[in-house]
Design a protein around this motif. Sequence first.
Motif, mmCIF file in Angstrom:
data_model
loop_
_atom_site.group_PDB
_atom_site.id
_atom_site.type_symbol
_atom_site.label_atom_id
_atom_site.label_comp_id
_atom_site.label_asym_id
_atom_site.label_seq_id
_atom_site.Cartn_x
_atom_site.Cartn_y
_atom_site.Cartn_z
ATOM 1 N N ARG A 40 0.829 -1.211 0.000
ATOM 2 C CA ARG A 40 0.000 0.000 0.000
ATOM 3 C C ARG A 40 0.855 1.248 0.000
ATOM 4 O O ARG A 40 0.552 2.211 -0.679
ATOM 5 C CB ARG A 40 -0.950 -0.005 1.198
ATOM 6 C CG ARG A 40 -2.056 -1.025 1.020
ATOM 7 C CD ARG A 40 -3.073 -1.020 2.116
ATOM 8 N NE ARG A 40 -3.541 0.306 2.414
ATOM 9 C CZ ARG A 40 -3.986 0.682 3.611
ATOM 10 N NH1 ARG A 40 -4.022 -0.168 4.602
ATOM 11 N NH2 ARG A 40 -4.391 1.903 3.815
ATOM 12 N N GLU A 82 -0.068 4.338 -3.304
ATOM 13 C CA GLU A 82 -1.103 3.572 -3.986
ATOM 14 C C GLU A 82 -1.212 4.059 -5.429
ATOM 15 O O GLU A 82 -1.660 5.163 -5.686
ATOM 16 C CB GLU A 82 -2.418 3.746 -3.246
ATOM 17 C CG GLU A 82 -2.298 3.359 -1.783
ATOM 18 C CD GLU A 82 -3.327 4.033 -0.895
ATOM 19 O OE1 GLU A 82 -4.080 4.883 -1.377
ATOM 20 O OE2 GLU A 82 -3.351 3.690 0.281
ATOM 21 N N THR A 88 -2.923 -0.371 -4.319
ATOM 22 C CA THR A 88 -1.655 -1.026 -4.015
ATOM 23 C C THR A 88 -0.642 -0.805 -5.132
ATOM 24 O O THR A 88 -0.978 -0.424 -6.238
ATOM 25 C CB THR A 88 -1.840 -2.557 -3.835
ATOM 26 O OG1 THR A 88 -2.342 -3.106 -5.046
ATOM 27 C CG2 THR A 88 -2.751 -2.879 -2.679
ATOM 28 N N SER A 131 -1.868 -4.354 2.794
ATOM 29 C CA SER A 131 -3.262 -4.579 3.120
ATOM 30 C C SER A 131 -3.400 -5.818 4.005
ATOM 31 O O SER A 131 -2.792 -6.850 3.734
ATOM 32 C CB SER A 131 -4.053 -4.758 1.822
ATOM 33 O OG SER A 131 -5.419 -4.794 2.104
#
Length: 171
Positions: A40, A82, A88, A131
């Motif tokens: 992330r 991101e 991501t 994540s």
Amino acid sequence: MTILNFSIEYDAVNSHNTFTNGDTINGRIIVEASKETKVRSLVFIAKGKARVVWYQHYGRNHHRVFWAKEKYYNIEHHILREARQDGTEVIGKGRHVFPFSFNLPDRRIPSSFKDCTGKIVHKLKAELKQSMKLTKKAKSEFTFRSKADMDVPGLLEPQYGSKDKSLKVIM
């Protein structure tokens, strides 16, 4: 475990491995992944802060604890953000090196110090967020020596003094 190694390191600028006001610190964040990994964010943080604790006793069983802290600088650089729609970034299998560079503030900042009553710490930190996983953190402290402030009155005046003491030994 997909992240095998996560560390931060910096390059020394002199033989004493110390830094001072206005110096540039160059280094790298190293991420070693066992397979393709979604990330992330990867953030670089440089901090200079102080913390002190002291006690005051009142009578035999009463005391109060006092503490204080102060931040001198807090620099953050987002190295990976991101980028995709799912929030991501993907890093491949293997060793990845992310360079960083920043300037220490050129103002009055106290030197590194550690004691039982308090400390002044200058450190580099990296945070890797994924994540649904705990944030991975890597830290490295560096020694900061502040430049002498030549504007202090009497600083360049000669310092001298003497004190006589006598000692009597009785046997």
